[in-house]
Design an enzyme around this catalytic site. Structure first.
Site, mmCIF file in Angstrom:
data_model
loop_
_atom_site.group_PDB
_atom_site.id
_atom_site.type_symbol
_atom_site.label_atom_id
_atom_site.label_comp_id
_atom_site.label_asym_id
_atom_site.label_seq_id
_atom_site.Cartn_x
_atom_site.Cartn_y
_atom_site.Cartn_z
ATOM 1 N N ASP A 191 1.031 -1.464 -0.105
ATOM 2 C CA ASP A 191 -0.152 0.197 -0.174
ATOM 3 C C ASP A 191 0.810 1.249 -0.071
ATOM 4 O O ASP A 191 1.968 1.316 -0.600
ATOM 5 C CB ASP A 191 -0.806 0.092 1.295
ATOM 6 C CG ASP A 191 -2.206 0.742 0.839
ATOM 7 O OD1 ASP A 191 -2.498 1.873 0.937
ATOM 8 O OD2 ASP A 191 -3.445 -0.088 0.769
ATOM 9 N N HIS A 200 -3.252 5.614 3.874
ATOM 10 C CA HIS A 200 -4.129 4.507 3.542
ATOM 11 C C HIS A 200 -3.380 3.307 4.106
ATOM 12 O O HIS A 200 -4.201 2.467 4.665
ATOM 13 C CB HIS A 200 -4.367 4.506 2.162
ATOM 14 C CG HIS A 200 -5.374 3.606 1.721
ATOM 15 N ND1 HIS A 200 -5.224 2.286 1.206
ATOM 16 C CD2 HIS A 200 -6.834 3.714 1.441
ATOM 17 C CE1 HIS A 200 -6.161 1.657 0.727
ATOM 18 N NE2 HIS A 200 -7.003 2.480 0.878
ATOM 19 N N SER A 258 -12.149 -1.256 1.484
ATOM 20 C CA SER A 258 -10.754 -1.558 1.881
ATOM 21 C C SER A 258 -10.544 -1.653 3.424
ATOM 22 O O SER A 258 -9.860 -2.521 4.105
ATOM 23 C CB SER A 258 -9.789 -0.441 1.428
ATOM 24 O OG SER A 258 -10.052 1.061 2.034
#
Length: 568
Positions: free
Chosen positions: A105, A173, A496
């Site tokens: 990520d 994130h 997610s």
């Protein structure tokens, strides 16, 4: 590999292609002045001079060679999944002990205490930062920098930790995903990581090369990752898992709307292969495209002989790529009408069509590629690449040759890669699961609100283009508490989030099955069967379905089903 060849991996002067060679090295003879890196016994990366990457080049080799572009999917949960209930049973206090959680990520904030043990040492085994160049790169990638547990611990003891280990998550994130899956419990802030005894292996992806971004007309300011770098990230996670001889649960909260949405493609195939690997669980997010109006499904009207597709293009749209996928053996063709009424007559289908269309009254350039037999799917692909598209309503009439009337799909790019003001007038919410969510073996997760049991409004819906059930499970993904970059906590929403939560549950199941020896060869296949059998289902809803898959994730029911005699 020489140093000059290694430099091509990161150089903007070279573009990256994904080539299926399946052990036949003569395939690479088609690429003069190229550097070849083998990924596995099926696929390889080929680095070519960037100026060669044109529509004509892609038309000659096939669209398959183009790496897909991936973006970020999204920006009370334990109780909903009944994790506390299962932990209160003797011998079932599962917290992911002995299991690795792999996150590919935006990186991780390793300074956050939720990723540290009580003595202040790190719970992170290693970080591969693809964005920092040094001589300490991992052998599986040959670029970036690998930071070990020992180096991170030294940094944590330092007054200036970022001088020793400079890797950072500037977006947050990856930190959010890692925190929800594996963060330490912080009851005062109502935060509870799902598998707080697990350890983390992290890959921070580098941004995709400019040549790839330009080909797909993706805005400069948007986070965009190449399929190539994700592939190497996966290899890195598996390598660490093998060296340590520990099971790993991999979370992929990234997505792409490119490809046939049928579970095929280099990365999807690779994820299905490793999903069968003993001691490996692969969890992917379904995507947040359900209500974004970027998918169209149509069938040709037998009376008129065509179906009319209307596409609204926003005022500030710089460009985008649109993919039409038709089902074999039917053959499809299109004509085009611009917002000012300029008409491009029907472009007949042939084995390979590659043409450029300029419009008299607009600044638009349209590149059109027909690929009669796309290599990975065998179906027909019509690729339309818009540069400076005129705003307003574009109309495409789609024709089908043959008497089967099989229907066709069209996809626009995912969120952030395209203006929110560009969409289909008559869109379809289904078949909007993103890659890698269509991959067959990985567990694909969608999101719901645990407070009222309602499906997340923007969740991508299934099934795949070939009617395989995706998503398969629904997990908490609305207003779930997760970590921020200032070491605080906020509520996050999206699939997610649901994927991160489910990855923590996968780590718990790997602890029970693989570590404790109840299912010694547990892979994604066995783990998925357990989760789907234990899913909570509404008696008024038919399952599996395009919204909820097989139902809501319920870890207590997983083990309760075993107790009541269900055999895996």
């Amino acid at each position: 590999m020489t140093e000059e060849e290694r430099e091509r991996i990161i150089s903007e002067e070279f573009a990256d292609l994904l080539v299926e060679y399946s052990g036949d090295y003569s395939v690479f003879d088609r690429f003069p002045n190229a550097t070849v890196r083998i990924i596995n016994y099926i696929y390889a990366v080929v680095h070519i001079p960037a100026q060669l990457l044109t529509m004509e080049f892609v038309a000659n080799l096939g669209y398959t060679v183009m790496p897909h572009c991936f973006g970020l999917i999204s920006e009370a949960s334990l109780e909903a999944t009944k994790i506390p209930r299962i932990r209160n049973i003797p011998n079932f206090s599962l917290r992911g002990q002995g299991v690795l959680i792999g996150v590919i990520d935006t990186g991780i904030d390793y300074l956050n205490p939720i990723f540290q043990y009580a003595d202040g040492t790190t719970r992170i085994v290693s970080i591969w930062d693809q964005t920092i160049e040094s001589e300490n790169y991992p052998e599986v990638g040959l670029y970036g920098t690998e930071f070990t547990r020992e180096e991170i611990n030294l940094a944590l003891l330092s007054d200036n930790p970022l001088e020793l280990v400079p890797t950072m998550d500037f977006i947050g994130h990856g930190t959010m995903v890692a925190g929800i899956a594996a963060g330490n419990e912080v009851p005062i802030d109502d935060f509870y990581g799902v598998a707080p005894a697990s350890e983390l292996v992290v890959v921070k992806l580098k941004q995709c090369k400019q040549s790839l971004r330009e080909f797909f007309v993706i805005p400069e300011e948007v986070v965009c990752y190449s399929e190539v770098d994700i592939l190497y990230g996966i290899n890195y996670l598996l390598n660490v898992s093998s060296i340590l001889q520990r099971p790993i649960a991999i979370c992929l909260a990234l997505g792409s709307s490119q490809g046939g949405h049928d579970g095929r493609g280099v990365l999807s195939n690779t994820m299905s292969i490793i999903g069968r690997r003993s001691g490996t669980a692969v969890v992917v997010a379904a995507g947040n495209e359900g209500n974004e109006r970027r998918h169209y499904y149509g069938e040709v009207d037998r009376l008129t002989g065509y179906d009319t597709v209307e596409l609204m293009v926003g005022q500030n749209e710089k460009g985008f790529v649109m993919e039409l996928w038709g089902k074999s053996p039917s053959i499809y063709s299109i004509d085009i009408t611009s917002p000012t009424g300029e008409y491009v007559p029907r472009i007949a289908a042939s084995l390979n069509v590659n043409t450029e269309v300029s419009f008299l009254f607009e600044q638009t350039t349209l590149y059109l590629l027909y690929e009669m037999v796309e290599t990975q799917t065998g179906d027909q692909l019509i690729l339309l690449r818009f540069v400076n598209p005129a705003p307003g309503i574009w109309r495409f009439r789609v024709y089908e040759r043959g008497d089967l009337n099989l229907g066709f799909h069209i996809w626009l790019p995912m969120s952030e890669f395209i203006s929110p003001d560009t969409y289909f007038i008559r869109s379809d919410i289904f078949t909007t699961v993103l890659a890698l969510g269509n991959a067959i073996v990985p567990l694909t997760v969608t999101a719901y609100n645990a407070l009222d049991d309602s499906l997340y409004l923007y969740a991508s819906r299934g099934f795949t283009r070939t009617e395989v059930v995706k998503p398969e499970i629904t997990a908490p993904g609305v207003n779930v508490i997760g970590p921020t970059l200032d070491h605080g906590f906020v509520a996050y929403t999206g699939t997610s989030v649901a994927a991160a939560h489910t990855t923590g549950v996968a780590a718990m199941l790997l602890e029970w099955g693989f570590i404790r020896g109840n299912i010694p060869n547990m892979s994604t296949v066995e783990l998925k069967k357990m989760i789907l059998r234990g899913a909570r289902r509404d008696e008024d809803i038919n399952y599996p379905n395009r919204d909820w898959g097989y139902g809501i994730l319920d870890i207590f029911n997983v083990f309760d089903s075993l107790r009541t005699g269900v055999v895996i």
